[in-house]
Design a protein around this motif. Structure first.
Motif, PDB file in Angstrom:
ATOM      1  N   TYR A  65     132.033 -74.489  71.248  1.00  0.00           N
ATOM      2  CA  TYR A  65     132.175 -73.238  71.996  1.00  0.00           C
ATOM      3  C   TYR A  65     133.336 -72.405  71.473  1.00  0.00           C
ATOM      4  CZ  TYR A  65     136.170 -75.346  74.385  1.00  0.00           C
ATOM      5  OH  TYR A  65     137.383 -75.912  74.647  1.00  0.00           O
ATOM      6  N   LYS A  66     134.189 -73.014  70.655  1.00  0.00           N
ATOM      7  CA  LYS A  66     135.365 -72.286  70.160  1.00  0.00           C
ATOM      8  C   LYS A  66     135.028 -71.371  69.001  1.00  0.00           C
ATOM      9  CE  LYS A  66     137.750 -76.145  69.639  1.00  0.00           C
ATOM     10  NZ  LYS A  66     136.927 -77.133  70.365  1.00  0.00           N
ATOM     11  N   ARG A 103     130.879 -71.430  78.105  1.00  0.00           N
ATOM     12  CA  ARG A 103     132.287 -71.810  77.979  1.00  0.00           C
ATOM     13  C   ARG A 103     133.055 -70.725  77.233  1.00  0.00           C
ATOM     14  NH1 ARG A 103     131.554 -78.126  76.301  1.00  0.00           N
ATOM     15  NH2 ARG A 103     131.325 -78.937  78.416  1.00  0.00           N
ATOM     16  N   ASN A 106     133.937 -67.885  79.369  1.00  0.00           N
ATOM     17  CA  ASN A 106     135.003 -68.142  80.317  1.00  0.00           C
ATOM     18  C   ASN A 106     136.385 -67.938  79.734  1.00  0.00           C
ATOM     19  OD1 ASN A 106     134.535 -68.872  83.089  1.00  0.00           O
ATOM     20  ND2 ASN A 106     133.100 -70.358  82.267  1.00  0.00           N
ATOM     21  N   ILE A 107     136.507 -68.153  78.427  1.00  0.00           N
ATOM     22  CA  ILE A 107     137.812 -68.023  77.804  1.00  0.00           C
ATOM     23  C   ILE A 107     137.889 -66.736  76.974  1.00  0.00           C
ATOM     24  CG2 ILE A 107     137.355 -69.469  75.774  1.00  0.00           C
ATOM     25  CD1 ILE A 107     140.446 -69.693  78.063  1.00  0.00           C
TER      26      ILE A 107
ATOM     27  N   ASP B   7     139.865 -80.594  75.881  1.00  0.00           N
ATOM     28  CA  ASP B   7     140.285 -79.374  75.191  1.00  0.00           C
ATOM     29  C   ASP B   7     140.984 -78.517  76.229  1.00  0.00           C
ATOM     30  OD1 ASP B   7     139.415 -79.609  72.682  1.00  0.00           O
ATOM     31  OD2 ASP B   7     137.853 -78.107  72.791  1.00  0.00           O
ATOM     32  N   ILE B   9     142.612 -74.711  76.499  1.00  0.00           N
ATOM     33  CA  ILE B   9     142.922 -73.427  75.885  1.00  0.00           C
ATOM     34  C   ILE B   9     143.573 -72.555  76.940  1.00  0.00           C
ATOM     35  CG2 ILE B   9     141.976 -71.350  74.804  1.00  0.00           C
ATOM     36  CD1 ILE B   9     139.724 -72.925  73.753  1.00  0.00           C
ATOM     37  N   TYR B  64     145.629 -73.384  71.730  1.00  0.00           N
ATOM     38  CA  TYR B  64     144.616 -74.427  71.890  1.00  0.00           C
ATOM     39  C   TYR B  64     145.279 -75.787  71.739  1.00  0.00           C
ATOM     40  CZ  TYR B  64     140.918 -77.569  70.274  1.00  0.00           C
ATOM     41  OH  TYR B  64     140.088 -78.639  70.112  1.00  0.00           O
ATOM     42  N   LEU B  92     141.416 -72.718  80.240  1.00  0.00           N
ATOM     43  CA  LEU B  92     140.145 -73.433  80.352  1.00  0.00           C
ATOM     44  C   LEU B  92     140.347 -74.867  79.878  1.00  0.00           C
ATOM     45  CD1 LEU B  92     136.925 -73.109  80.715  1.00  0.00           C
ATOM     46  CD2 LEU B  92     136.913 -72.911  78.250  1.00  0.00           C
ATOM     47  N   VAL B  94     138.191 -78.332  79.062  1.00  0.00           N
ATOM     48  CA  VAL B  94     136.847 -78.860  78.849  1.00  0.00           C
ATOM     49  C   VAL B  94     136.961 -80.323  78.471  1.00  0.00           C
ATOM     50  CG1 VAL B  94     134.764 -78.698  77.447  1.00  0.00           C
ATOM     51  CG2 VAL B  94     135.980 -76.639  78.057  1.00  0.00           C
ATOM     52  N   ARG B  95     136.167 -81.137  79.149  1.00  0.00           N
ATOM     53  CA  ARG B  95     136.180 -82.558  78.813  1.00  0.00           C
ATOM     54  C   ARG B  95     135.330 -82.774  77.563  1.00  0.00           C
ATOM     55  NH1 ARG B  95     134.171 -87.471  82.612  1.00  0.00           N
ATOM     56  NH2 ARG B  95     134.318 -89.005  80.977  1.00  0.00           N
TER      57      ARG B  95
END
Lengths: 116, 140
Positions: A65-66, A103, A106-107, B7, B9, B64, B92, B94-95
């Motif tokens: 998602y990054k 995702r 969202n960021i 993660d 961020i 990050y 955010l 994230v697992r």
């Protein structure tokens, strides 16, 4: 003349009937599909290229998602996620893709909706 | 509880000085270690244009990091700190570990299939030369 016209019309009608429900209008939104081709009158030969899942080609085990630049081709200009029938993504990868896109939204890597 | 990987961020206001961002990062690191977690890596992406406006700003400073912990408390506390921290606009978590596990499984599956494939093609190969002379014979 009449004999010539009749078979032409028939073929035109049958091909139109076959292609009608599926193609659902050539102007079916942005991100147009390739292979549709210019539909000429009378001669309608739809040779639609088989779309393959891009992630399957790359053998992707997960979708990051990054990396917004990977996800960007799968959203519309307005920010909507493109359906599978437009992009040819397989069901498994589409599932992962939607999660990744959400995702990223969202960021603030991807937009929820286009800004005015 | 087994160890989990996350993660994390967060986006800072673009006008914050670098020192303040470093301060946020160090506080997060101390908080993580206090609670029994660990921050594996920190990666500053720097100023980036955001896809939409947040707090009326178009740009943000992205940071990050990868967090490793076996206590859920760690993430809870980190998120609380981020919420309180002034320069942070958005964050955010994230697992990751479940996805990594799945990725591993798929990779192993593919390797196993790849290992099996040569055995299949080897018996298939001998008939190929056999058919070739047959096909060649009528033409010759």
């Amino acid at each position: 003349m009449a004999e010539e016209n009749a078979p032409q019309q028939q073929s035109y009608g049958s091909s139109g009937g076959g292609g009608g429900p599926r193609s659902s209008g050539p102007g079916g939104g942005p991100g147009g599909r390739p292979g549709g081709g210019p539909a000429k009158r009378g001669k309608r030969s739809f040779v639609r290229k088989k779309k393959v899942c891009r992630f399957c080609v790359d053998k992707a085990d997960f979708i990051d998602y990054k990396k917004a630049e990977i996800l960007a081709p799968f959203i519309q200009e307005r920010g909507k996620i493109l359906p599978r029938r437009m992009t040819g993504t397989c069901s498994r990868h589409q599932r992962w893709l939607t999660v990744a896109i959400k995702r990223a939204q969202n960021i603030a890597l991807l937009p929820f909706a286009a800004e005015l | 509880m087994e160890e989990r990987l996350y993660d994390l961020i967060f986006i800072c206001r673009p006008d914050t000085p670098e020192a303040d961002i470093d301060k946020v990062i160090t506080t997060l690191e101390t908080v993580a270690t206090e609670k029994g977690g660990k921050i594996d890596s920190v990666n500053k992406w720097g100023r980036k244009r955001m896809a939409y406006r947040v707090q009326k700003l178009r740009e943000g400073y992205y940071v990050y990091m990868v967090v490793r912990s076996s206590q859920g408390e760690v993430v809870k506390e980190l998120e609380r700190r981020l919420k309180v921290a002034d320069p942070v606009m958005k964050y955010l978590t994230v697992r990751l570990d479940e996805e990594l596990k799945r990725q591993d499984k798929l990779k192993r599956h593919r390797e196993r299939r790849a290992a099996r494939r040569p055995r299949k093609t080897v018996p298939a190969a001998p008939p190929m030369p056999g058919t070739e002379p047959q096909a060649a014979a009528p033409t010759a």
